[in-house]
Enzyme design. Structure first.
Site, PDB file in Angstrom:
ATOM      1  N   GLU A  21       0.744  -1.207   0.162  1.00 52.01           N
ATOM      2  CA  GLU A  21       0.212  -0.096  -0.003  1.00 52.01           C
ATOM      3  C   GLU A  21       0.931   1.335   0.091  1.00 52.01           C
ATOM      4  O   GLU A  21       1.844   1.208   0.447  1.00 52.01           O
ATOM      5  CB  GLU A  21      -0.869  -0.121   1.169  1.00 52.01           C
ATOM      6  CG  GLU A  21      -1.805  -0.907   1.251  1.00 52.01           C
ATOM      7  CD  GLU A  21      -2.693  -1.041   2.559  1.00 52.01           C
ATOM      8  OE1 GLU A  21      -3.425  -2.061   3.067  1.00 52.01           O
ATOM      9  OE2 GLU A  21      -2.328  -0.318   3.665  1.00 52.01           O
ATOM     10  N   LYS A  23       2.141   4.891   1.476  1.00 57.17           N
ATOM     11  CA  LYS A  23       2.220   5.067   2.494  1.00 57.17           C
ATOM     12  C   LYS A  23       2.070   6.928   2.526  1.00 57.17           C
ATOM     13  O   LYS A  23       2.696   7.362   1.570  1.00 57.17           O
ATOM     14  CB  LYS A  23       3.686   4.870   3.060  1.00 57.17           C
ATOM     15  CG  LYS A  23       3.701   5.356   4.592  1.00 57.17           C
ATOM     16  CD  LYS A  23       5.216   4.890   5.452  1.00 57.17           C
ATOM     17  CE  LYS A  23       5.178   5.331   6.859  1.00 57.17           C
ATOM     18  NZ  LYS A  23       4.725   6.540   7.207  1.00 57.17           N
ATOM     19  N   GLU A  76      -5.279   7.113   7.575  1.00 50.15           N
ATOM     20  CA  GLU A  76      -4.320   8.466   7.820  1.00 50.15           C
ATOM     21  C   GLU A  76      -5.026   9.478   7.549  1.00 50.15           C
ATOM     22  O   GLU A  76      -5.385   9.722   6.434  1.00 50.15           O
ATOM     23  CB  GLU A  76      -3.032   8.075   7.069  1.00 50.15           C
ATOM     24  CG  GLU A  76      -2.056   9.120   7.182  1.00 50.15           C
ATOM     25  CD  GLU A  76      -1.063   8.534   8.048  1.00 50.15           C
ATOM     26  OE1 GLU A  76       0.044   9.272   8.705  1.00 50.15           O
ATOM     27  OE2 GLU A  76      -1.354   7.507   8.864  1.00 50.15           O
ATOM     28  N   PHE A 117      -7.180   2.423   5.390  1.00 49.28           N
ATOM     29  CA  PHE A 117      -6.375   1.156   4.806  1.00 49.28           C
ATOM     30  C   PHE A 117      -6.904  -0.298   5.529  1.00 49.28           C
ATOM     31  O   PHE A 117      -6.513  -1.172   5.127  1.00 49.28           O
ATOM     32  CB  PHE A 117      -4.871   1.370   4.892  1.00 49.28           C
ATOM     33  CG  PHE A 117      -4.597   1.670   6.217  1.00 49.28           C
ATOM     34  CD1 PHE A 117      -4.116   1.054   7.221  1.00 49.28           C
ATOM     35  CD2 PHE A 117      -4.126   3.182   6.342  1.00 49.28           C
ATOM     36  CE1 PHE A 117      -3.841   1.326   8.583  1.00 49.28           C
ATOM     37  CE2 PHE A 117      -3.340   3.608   7.384  1.00 49.28           C
ATOM     38  CZ  PHE A 117      -3.283   2.626   8.521  1.00 49.28           C
ATOM     39  N   GLU A 182       5.620   9.359  -0.208  1.00 50.99           N
ATOM     40  CA  GLU A 182       6.609   9.142   1.060  1.00 50.99           C
ATOM     41  C   GLU A 182       7.286   7.689   0.817  1.00 50.99           C
ATOM     42  O   GLU A 182       8.343   7.407   1.226  1.00 50.99           O
ATOM     43  CB  GLU A 182       5.943   9.182   2.295  1.00 50.99           C
ATOM     44  CG  GLU A 182       6.670   9.004   3.575  1.00 50.99           C
ATOM     45  CD  GLU A 182       6.039   8.702   4.730  1.00 50.99           C
ATOM     46  OE1 GLU A 182       6.618   8.592   5.706  1.00 50.99           O
ATOM     47  OE2 GLU A 182       4.513   9.010   4.706  1.00 50.99           O
ATOM     48  N   ARG A 198       4.370  -2.541  17.263  1.00 49.26           N
ATOM     49  CA  ARG A 198       5.170  -2.151  15.914  1.00 49.26           C
ATOM     50  C   ARG A 198       5.344  -3.616  15.680  1.00 49.26           C
ATOM     51  O   ARG A 198       6.373  -4.362  16.209  1.00 49.26           O
ATOM     52  CB  ARG A 198       6.512  -1.365  16.552  1.00 49.26           C
ATOM     53  CG  ARG A 198       7.057  -0.960  15.165  1.00 49.26           C
ATOM     54  CD  ARG A 198       8.018   0.233  15.215  1.00 49.26           C
ATOM     55  NE  ARG A 198       7.907   1.398  15.778  1.00 49.26           N
ATOM     56  CZ  ARG A 198       7.119   2.298  14.991  1.00 49.26           C
ATOM     57  NH1 ARG A 198       7.160   1.975  13.613  1.00 49.26           N
ATOM     58  NH2 ARG A 198       6.512   3.558  15.494  1.00 49.26           N
ATOM     59  N   ASP A 437      -6.600  16.457 -35.717  1.00 48.33           N
ATOM     60  CA  ASP A 437      -5.558  17.759 -35.740  1.00 48.33           C
ATOM     61  C   ASP A 437      -6.082  18.953 -36.450  1.00 48.33           C
ATOM     62  O   ASP A 437      -6.261  18.808 -37.573  1.00 48.33           O
ATOM     63  CB  ASP A 437      -4.420  17.102 -36.191  1.00 48.33           C
ATOM     64  CG  ASP A 437      -3.066  18.111 -35.965  1.00 48.33           C
ATOM     65  OD1 ASP A 437      -3.357  19.230 -35.268  1.00 48.33           O
ATOM     66  OD2 ASP A 437      -2.169  17.883 -36.507  1.00 48.33           O
ATOM     67  N   ASP A 439      -5.315  22.359 -37.477  1.00 44.83           N
ATOM     68  CA  ASP A 439      -4.429  23.163 -37.749  1.00 44.83           C
ATOM     69  C   ASP A 439      -4.553  24.238 -38.751  1.00 44.83           C
ATOM     70  O   ASP A 439      -4.538  24.194 -39.887  1.00 44.83           O
ATOM     71  CB  ASP A 439      -3.203  22.271 -38.408  1.00 44.83           C
ATOM     72  CG  ASP A 439      -1.871  22.927 -38.437  1.00 44.83           C
ATOM     73  OD1 ASP A 439      -1.541  23.666 -37.550  1.00 44.83           O
ATOM     74  OD2 ASP A 439      -1.258  22.522 -39.176  1.00 44.83           O
TER      75      ASP A 439
END
Length: 612
Positions: A21, A23, A76, A117, A182, A198, A437, A439
């Site tokens: 995932e 972060k 988060e 998450f 990150e 943790r 296009d 032009d």
């Protein structure tokens, strides 16, 4: 409730047993939905009074979550900069705000988002003892049922958004690097959610930036080493570091500083710039490196190689294998653009430009002396191209295929300004899109391109075809109709382009023509429906053009196509700011392919053709 936390690592685990995932840099937050919503921080502090936009959104949508209560979600809280990056500084400012008036102003003008998450409870039933894979499936089903975004989107007004998992680390890492995110959190498929722990079953990988610097001082009380770089003759402090050093490295570094000190007081031991090191960090925040870690000694460098200019360049997170030569070389005069400015433009625009270059045979126009001398076309990949440059043989030409950021920046360093691509990928049997296009005969006749685009849009809307428009970057406009891959032939699309060309001429024969010879056009806009064919190319979205104004082939919002539109509004110097503030007009381009209703239109044209 204290959240489960990931462990920092530098080793990618085996992909079979893990999901990945993005972060995000923000505030860890757990959302409790029952009779009243609660949002609590990592330390179990309330957050909704600081982020009223989240509270308001929950109250406006409480009926959608009603059948799932009591509900607890892990996520988060972020200020989302793009789909893979949150802005750390902005969320920090919000977190420190105490004025209710200012909080309300920010909530309206720059709302934060809650990226979810994990699911910890649903309908009052605990989910923490379920495996991660099961929890994630339950969470995705919840978001679908509640009509909440299935991925982060900074433009989506729905402020509760899902962080989706990826099976491939490399696929996600490419997006993280491209968008300057990150990092990544890897999660073991069978992990259980453990409060306050943790865990080694959640691993975080950071997208580090690197800087070469020298040691200036040692702080006695905490063992930190202070780092600096030269700006001219002055030493600029960029922060201090401790982590990343092995015990023997730390002791050796301390001893060198002690033996070569120039001054000492009760707090610091000072040393002249001499010891060069490479430090990795996340970003610059309040003029200091965030989360700096020692990476390696640089005994091969002299201190004068550690400059503030290089430090600034490295903040753009250019891939380490890309060396920018002659960064101060002038490329455009007005606006004044140096080579490093152009490279930074490519780095910033890459997330939006690369999807159109990927898997396509590339023709570039290189300007070895900027716009001040003659350019040349390049199709064949040169022998000196680095290994990361991918190629594809076609009709005896070894084309570059620009599939990654490194290749784009390498081409930029080779002073490739213009990127021309065919209407199909290397894996397509037929066109990947239809492009008109438009032009005009001169820059002064740009109004004809605007008129043609508006007329074409009216027809496309009546046919329920989804279209996109961009400037050519020179004097015209280009309209795109994305198509499902490997579904249509160029003969099929030719029926449609000819139909549109004939329609334009019937509407305004004094403004439009399909006359091939320039001398017979009489100042009218040439509708070149024949140009959309196998082997033909067009300028890629977001490519610069090699003209004096440094304009860009810029995607537009359809409402911008009016008499006020000018080419000069879209230059290298202002396009990044435009995309950051207004968004990418082509953001939904590739999703459109799957539901583009072109087949009924084509069937009708084929029937008419048979009658004809």
């Amino acid at each position: 409730m204290r959240p489960m936390l990931p462990t920092l690592t530098f080793d990618v685990p085996e992909e079979k047993e893990w999901l990945f995932e993005a972060k995000y840099d923000g505030f860890r937050a757990i959302l409790h939905l029952d009779k009243e919503p609660r949002l609590t921080s990592r330390n179990d502090k309330p957050l909704l009074h600081i982020f009223p936009e989240i509270k308001d959104f929950l109250e406006q949508n409480k009926d959608k979550f009603e059948s799932y209560l009591p509900l607890t979600l892990d996520g988060e809280l972020v200020f989302l900069e793009n789909a893979y990056k949150a802005h750390f500084g902005s969320i920090q400012v919000r977190g420190r705000m105490r004025s209710e008036k200012k909080i309300q102003e920010k909530a309206k003008t720059a709302p934060c988002r809650l990226l979810i998450f994990d699911i910890l409870m649903v309908k009052g039933k605990k989910m923490t003892d379920k495996e991660y894979f099961t929890r994630k499936a339950e969470l995705e089903a919840l978001f679908k049922d509640c009509n909440m975004p299935l991925k982060p989107d900074e433009k989506d007004p729905r402020l509760i958004q899902l962080i989706p998992p990826y099976r491939s680390f490399n696929e996600l890492w490419e997006k993280i690097v491209l968008h300057d995110g990150e990092g990544i959190v890897a999660k073991q498929l069978k992990n259980k959610w453990e409060e306050g722990k943790r865990s080694s079953l959640w691993l975080k990988f950071k997208n580090w930036k690197y800087v070469n610097c020298f040691i200036t001082a040692y702080e006695k009380s905490n063992g930190y080493f202070y780092a600096g770089v030269f700006q001219g003759d002055a030493v600029i402090a960029i922060g201090q570091f401790l982590f990343g050093l092995k015990p023997d490295e730390k002791q050796a570094l301390f001893q060198i500083i002690k033996d070569n000190k120039t001054d000492e007081n009760s707090q610091f031991i000072y040393v002249e710039p001499a010891i060069c090191v490479e430090v990795k960090y996340l970003e610059i925040y309040e003029d200091q490196m965030r989360e700096p870690h020692f990476h390696q000694f640089r005994f091969d460098l002299k201190p004068d190689a550690c400059t503030y200019e290089k430090f600034i360049q490295q903040q753009k997170n250019l891939p380490p294998e890309i060396e920018i030569t002659h960064p101060d070389k002038p490329l455009w005069e007005t606006p004044a653009i140096q080579k490093i400015d152009y490279i930074h433009f490519l780095r910033e625009i890459a997330p939006y430009m690369l999807p159109f270059l990927k898997k396509r045979l590339l023709t570039v126009i290189r300007y070895p002396h900027g716009i001040f001398a003659e350019p040349f076309y390049q199709k064949n990949c040169p022998d000196y191209a680095p290994d990361f440059v991918e190629t594809e043989m076609s009709e005896g030409i070894n084309y570059i295929v620009c599939n990654n950021l490194q290749t784009l920046l390498w081409l930029g360093n080779q002073l490739a300004f213009e990127y021309h691509i065919p209407f199909k990928t290397i894996y397509s049997n037929g066109p990947s899109e239809i492009v008109f296009d438009l032009d005009p005969p001169s820059r002064d006749a740009f109004h004809l391109a605007i008129k043609a685009a508006i007329l074409i849009k009216e027809v496309l809307d009546q046919l329920k075809l989804i279209s996109f428009v961009k400037t050519s970057g020179n004097k015209g406009l280009q309209i795109y109709i994305p198509l499902q891959e490997n579904t249509y032939s160029f003969d099929d699309t030719r029926l449609f382009t000819e139909f549109i060309a004939q329609y334009l001429i019937s509407k305004d024969p004094d403004s439009f023509t399909i006359e091939r010879l320039k001398k017979n056009r009489g100042g009218r806009l040439y509708v070149d429906y024949i140009q959309h064919a196998e082997g033909k190319t067009i300028i890629a979205p977001y490519s610069a053009r090699g003209n004096k104004a440094a304009t860009v082939a810029a995607p537009l919002f359809w409402e911008e196509v009016n008499e006020k539109l000018t080419m000069e509004r879209f230059q290298i110097t202002n396009l990044i700011k435009r995309v950051n503030s207004d968004g990418d007009p082509f953001s939904s381009y590739f999703q459109t392919k799957e539901n583009q209703p072109f087949s009924p239109v084509l069937d009708f044209l084929k029937q008419e053709n048979k009658k004809g």
